[in-house]
Design an enzyme around this catalytic site. Sequence first.
Site: not given
Ligand code: IVH
Length: 674
Positions: A37, A83, A115, A117, A119, A138, A227, A292, A316, A410, A413, A428, A434
């Site tokens: 590569y 959100s 899916e 979530k 982080d 965002r 996502y 969703k 959560k 230590c 010992c 140590c 020891c």
């Molecule tokens: S859907 C309209 N799917 O979570 C729906 N959000 O409060 C919009 N996040 O900061 C979000 N994984 O970036 C969705 N599989 C996922 C996600 C996801 C992480 C984050 C998103 C946002 C927060 C939503």
Amino acid sequence: MNDADVRARIQTLRDALTEHNHKYYVLDEPSIPDAEYDRLFHELVALEEKHPDLKSPDSPTQRVGGDVLSAFEEVEHVVPMLSLDNVFDEDGLRDFEQRIKSRLGSDAPLVFACEPKLDGIAISLLYERGLLVRAATRGDGKRGEDITNNVKTIASVPLRLRGSDWPDELEVRGEIYMPRAGFEKMNAAARAKDEKVFVNPRNAAAGSLRQLDSKITASRPLELGVYGVALRGDKSPFNCHSENLNALAKWGFRVSPELRTVKGADGCLDYYEYLLNKRDALPYDIDGIVFKVDSIDLQRKLGFVSRAPRWAVAHKFPAQEEMTLLRDVEFQVGRTGAITPVARLEPVFVGGVTVSNATLHNFDEIQRLDVRVGDTVIIRRAGDVIPQVVQVVAEKRPSDAKIIEMPTHCPVCGSESERVEGEAVTRCTGGLICAAQRSQAIKHFASRKAMDIEGLGDKIVEVLVERELIKHPGDLFSLDRDTLSGLERMGQKSAQNLLDALEKSKATSLQRFIYSLGIREVGEATALNLAQHFGNIDAIMNASQEALLEVSDVGPIVASHIEHFFAEAHNREVIEALIAAGVHWPDIEVKDPSELPLAGQTWVVTGTLESMTRDEAKAKLQALGAKVAGSVSAKTTSLVAGASAGSKLTKAEKLGVEVIDEKAFLTLLQEHSI
Ligand code: IVH
């Protein structure tokens, strides 16, 4: 090459590199070795430099980072970034399903896409006619910051979409995150250099994206997971969210392999259990699950409330970071003698388990965190990594919080502890006695290049140490046949064989004996140099720092390890016990350096030797009085050339320097009994 050839070659290289990139970073299926590569990549860089008119924004060379910005520009999202509402338990989830059904006025079963979530940091990527033109944070949901330069450096971000059935304008939504392994590696490197350490992968990802110099972002192990799509005028490429995600995968994005569609809240709860169990095994942090409504038509009917969709919810997981009280700090000694501070905590539920201990790594970490006993601290537990103290909550410090000091001795010992300048670890110095280091020390003592005790394998050493039949190497020589033959899988015959081997090992050499003591950083080569220089064990044991520094190959750090080792009365006692048990060797006649056979000569070692490392060869030459240099010049006396010797050999031949191969070198060593 004519112009058309150059153009064609550049295109071939770009296509090949893009393809390999996709396989490696999106599909996790590396297709060519890294070295290959790199070769293709460098060929492309060279061609683009020679033909700047052929540069292109979607070339893989654009990923290395470029100009340094003075600030990020603000940009407006084509479709606002929303959100999510949260739920924390089964009731919350069932309410969510019920609210949807009531709003739709139908009790028909609902299909949900599930899916992880991720982080990390939310990102919006804008593609025009398949080309990435903008990447934005965002921000407040309506306007974010343009971080295109940084995002382009992330290998799993397609610079151009694959295939051709994508809409002309496409906004892709996802999360940029740092996988745990990359995060741990980056923090370990930062700790070693006393640089800033990030609290968790999310902060590390945020910090890495906020760089005005995209070269810094390029050096960080970031990934993109997507996502969703957002299209002007509420258009959707397909009828279901899950189909949109499949399309995104086809267009070159990494979509979660955990994506599933399920029926109703019951299906969602099963998925929750499934992923919660898998959470620690995933290579990245997730803080929950997003459910969703899969049908885009139903999503449209449900719409939004304030700034969150009615058709989605985040369930959560238990937090990976929690606050608790640091009750005490204790010190643990590892098998290599490293003394590690361990935090004893008020038990706290974090990352799905109750944690009452956490590592503090080393003393530098204690100082960096400025942590004291009595402090309220933040604990992080994610994946299989041991829980860590990542932060002190300064406002909660009580007035009687106690400063933590590293022990001077230590805790196991009682030997003195040592911290070498420039190293983070405190150790140590009672290596031979020891209890924490016993099996390690004895295994090393018995090993082939040390005392070479045949038949004393790692397993037997562990059993002997565990049953407290031996505490230090000296005890090996008082083992008797009855004790040994009473051990599991050890008959009379093997017991006798081991006793014979122990007896045989007593006749050794000074260099082997020194090596077998397991003094830190005293390998075979240094042991040989010490033996040749001092000639007998007493002289080595009583040598001052200055005297030790006169030995070839011994620098201040090694000298200090040696001095500390022999300063420890316990270690001296073991040496006496070994000699009393009959371990012996011939003393070496110490010659004036000018009388040594290779005095005044300069040697160079190159290539791969079969019988020893280059360092060992170097030590042996030094023991014979030669100086060993790193490069060949007219002053070189001889060159030892091992297999695949390269430029040094060519140069020696050109200068008419004597060249000897490994066989001739071994004969020379034998002649001088080295
Ligand atoms: S859907 C309209 N799917 O979570 C729906 N959000 O409060 C919009 N996040 O900061 C979000 N994984 O970036 C969705 N599989 C996922 C996600 C996801 C992480 C984050 C998103 C946002 C927060 C939503």
